[in-house]
Design an enzyme around this catalytic site. Sequence first.
Site, PDB file in Angstrom:
ATOM      1  N   SER A 131      71.265  28.125  29.613  1.00 51.13           N
ATOM      2  CA  SER A 131      71.256  28.590  31.006  1.00 51.13           C
ATOM      3  C   SER A 131      72.703  28.795  31.422  1.00 51.13           C
ATOM      4  CB  SER A 131      70.615  27.521  31.905  1.00 51.13           C
ATOM      5  OG  SER A 131      70.894  27.787  33.269  1.00 51.13           O
ATOM      6  N   TYR A 143      70.498  18.695  34.273  1.00 51.39           N
ATOM      7  CA  TYR A 143      70.061  19.969  33.684  1.00 51.39           C
ATOM      8  C   TYR A 143      71.262  20.691  33.067  1.00 51.39           C
ATOM      9  CZ  TYR A 143      68.062  24.672  33.374  1.00 51.39           C
ATOM     10  OH  TYR A 143      67.632  25.902  32.918  1.00 51.39           O
TER      11      TYR A 143
HETATM   12  N1  LIG Z   1      63.661  30.522  35.146  1.00 51.23           N
HETATM   13  C1  LIG Z   1      64.975  30.468  35.220  1.00 51.23           C
HETATM   14  O1  LIG Z   1      65.578  30.823  36.253  1.00 51.23           O
HETATM   15  C2  LIG Z   1      65.785  30.012  34.051  1.00 51.23           C
HETATM   16  C3  LIG Z   1      67.177  30.213  34.118  1.00 51.23           C
HETATM   17  C4  LIG Z   1      67.963  29.814  33.049  1.00 51.23           C
HETATM   18  C5  LIG Z   1      67.380  29.208  31.955  1.00 51.23           C
HETATM   19  N2  LIG Z   1      66.030  29.016  31.936  1.00 51.23           N
HETATM   20  C6  LIG Z   1      65.472  28.351  30.746  1.00 51.23           C
HETATM   21  O2  LIG Z   1      64.490  29.181  30.175  1.00 51.23           O
HETATM   22  C7  LIG Z   1      63.546  28.388  29.475  1.00 51.23           C
HETATM   23  C8  LIG Z   1      62.145  28.860  29.818  1.00 51.23           C
HETATM   24  O3  LIG Z   1      61.936  28.662  31.197  1.00 51.23           O
HETATM   25  P1  LIG Z   1      60.982  29.604  32.075  1.00 51.23           P
HETATM   26  O4  LIG Z   1      61.800  30.085  33.212  1.00 51.23           O
HETATM   27  O5  LIG Z   1      60.264  30.576  31.245  1.00 51.23           O
HETATM   28  O6  LIG Z   1      60.016  28.477  32.671  1.00 51.23           O
HETATM   29  P2  LIG Z   1      58.444  28.262  32.635  1.00 51.23           P
HETATM   30  O7  LIG Z   1      57.739  29.530  32.961  1.00 51.23           O
HETATM   31  O8  LIG Z   1      58.217  27.052  33.477  1.00 51.23           O
HETATM   32  O9  LIG Z   1      58.159  27.899  31.097  1.00 51.23           O
HETATM   33  C9  LIG Z   1      58.577  26.684  30.529  1.00 51.23           C
HETATM   34  C10 LIG Z   1      57.920  26.554  29.175  1.00 51.23           C
HETATM   35  O10 LIG Z   1      58.329  25.293  28.610  1.00 51.23           O
HETATM   36  C11 LIG Z   1      57.171  24.552  28.254  1.00 51.23           C
HETATM   37  N3  LIG Z   1      57.360  23.115  28.455  1.00 51.23           N
HETATM   38  C12 LIG Z   1      57.720  22.476  29.604  1.00 51.23           C
HETATM   39  N4  LIG Z   1      57.720  21.149  29.408  1.00 51.23           N
HETATM   40  C13 LIG Z   1      57.323  20.954  28.116  1.00 51.23           C
HETATM   41  C14 LIG Z   1      57.123  19.805  27.327  1.00 51.23           C
HETATM   42  N5  LIG Z   1      57.317  18.572  27.811  1.00 51.23           N
HETATM   43  N6  LIG Z   1      56.726  19.959  26.034  1.00 51.23           N
HETATM   44  C15 LIG Z   1      56.520  21.200  25.539  1.00 51.23           C
HETATM   45  N7  LIG Z   1      56.692  22.333  26.230  1.00 51.23           N
HETATM   46  C16 LIG Z   1      57.096  22.202  27.517  1.00 51.23           C
HETATM   47  C17 LIG Z   1      56.106  25.022  29.195  1.00 51.23           C
HETATM   48  O11 LIG Z   1      54.840  24.746  28.624  1.00 51.23           O
HETATM   49  P3  LIG Z   1      53.559  24.335  29.555  1.00 51.23           P
HETATM   50  O12 LIG Z   1      53.652  25.203  30.769  1.00 51.23           O
HETATM   51  O13 LIG Z   1      52.422  24.676  28.656  1.00 51.23           O
HETATM   52  O14 LIG Z   1      53.730  22.915  29.845  1.00 51.23           O
HETATM   53  C18 LIG Z   1      56.401  26.511  29.281  1.00 51.23           C
HETATM   54  O15 LIG Z   1      55.834  27.193  28.196  1.00 51.23           O
HETATM   55  C19 LIG Z   1      63.852  26.940  29.850  1.00 51.23           C
HETATM   56  O16 LIG Z   1      64.539  26.317  28.793  1.00 51.23           O
HETATM   57  C20 LIG Z   1      64.744  27.064  31.058  1.00 51.23           C
HETATM   58  O17 LIG Z   1      65.646  25.979  31.176  1.00 51.23           O
HETATM   59  C21 LIG Z   1      65.212  29.409  32.940  1.00 51.23           C
END
Ligand SMILES: NC(=O)c1ccc[n+]([C@@H]2O[C@H](COP(=O)([O-])OP(=O)(O)OC[C@H]3O[C@@H](n4cnc5c(N)ncnc54)[C@H](OP(=O)(O)O)[C@@H]3O)[C@@H](O)[C@H]2O)c1
Length: 238
Positions: A131, A143
């Site tokens: 991130s 985080y």
């Molecule tokens: N959204 C943003 O603004 C943003 C910005 C920078 C970086 N990121 C990074 O991008 C990545 C994906 O995030 P996203 O935005 O796509 O969020 P998201 O839609 O909430 O997806 C998160 C994913 O991680 C899985 N996950 C969460 N807790 C878990 C656990 N304990 N064990 C196994 N799987 C788990 C979830 O699975 P379930 O739903 O099935 O639990 C889901 O598939 C993350 O690493 C996040 O830090 C996101």
Amino acid sequence: MVKVADRLALVTGASSGIGRAVALRLAGDGARLVLTGRDPDRLQEVAERTGGKAVVADLAEGVDALLGSLPGTPALVVHNAGAGAAGPLEDMTSAQVDALIDLNLRAPVQLTRALLPGLRAERGHLVFVASIAAVGVAGEAVYSATKAGLRGFADAVRVEAPEVGVTTVLPGIVDTPFHGPERRSFPRAVPADKVAEEIVKGLRRDAAEVVVPRWLAIGAKLHGAAPALFAKASRRWG
Ligand SMILES: NC(=O)c1ccc[n+]([C@@H]2O[C@H](COP(=O)([O-])OP(=O)(O)OC[C@H]3O[C@@H](n4cnc5c(N)ncnc54)[C@H](OP(=O)(O)O)[C@@H]3O)[C@@H](O)[C@H]2O)c1
């Protein structure tokens, strides 16, 4: 160009957001997929759309169950599963801190350690979804630490395992369920599929680091060159 077609690709956090979008794109490019997440229904939907194998696993509890369910040696691994926590550091419980480190940092490190011999043999590729918070964001200290740790780990593996490509991804705000209702309004949210497109492009061309949106790279560069100035600017403008 890194080959995607016919290779076994593991995508963590494939049940939602960025991971789901990456899985759909990799399947479109002919990869065979292993998809993991916690929610069986959402994971199954992605498995059906991609022809992938779904493995339900909570990665905060360890990676052995996932490792034991892999149908083969992945050549491509997208470490994407992650969660956030916003608010003052002092308000976090000790258990919340541990859970965040376990999911965002311990799990990808342990998975990489276990999968590295196979990745070397396959001349494979690792993607770490970190991130832009890796530069240090107020109200997201733990985080930020997990994502900075992930970025440092990726940088070290890139040097240590030259047979394996390593791409680190630094997204800004992405339009996914990640934030819940209190999403910041700046920087403007990028669609998950746009991030997925940049991730797959970065993987294919073996990019070391991908920043989405691209202009945020200025912040990352300023942070690297002048951390004190960066902290001042960040305090002032957020
Ligand atoms: N959204 C943003 O603004 C943003 C910005 C920078 C970086 N990121 C990074 O991008 C990545 C994906 O995030 P996203 O935005 O796509 O969020 P998201 O839609 O909430 O997806 C998160 C994913 O991680 C899985 N996950 C969460 N807790 C878990 C656990 N304990 N064990 C196994 N799987 C788990 C979830 O699975 P379930 O739903 O099935 O639990 C889901 O598939 C993350 O690493 C996040 O830090 C996101």
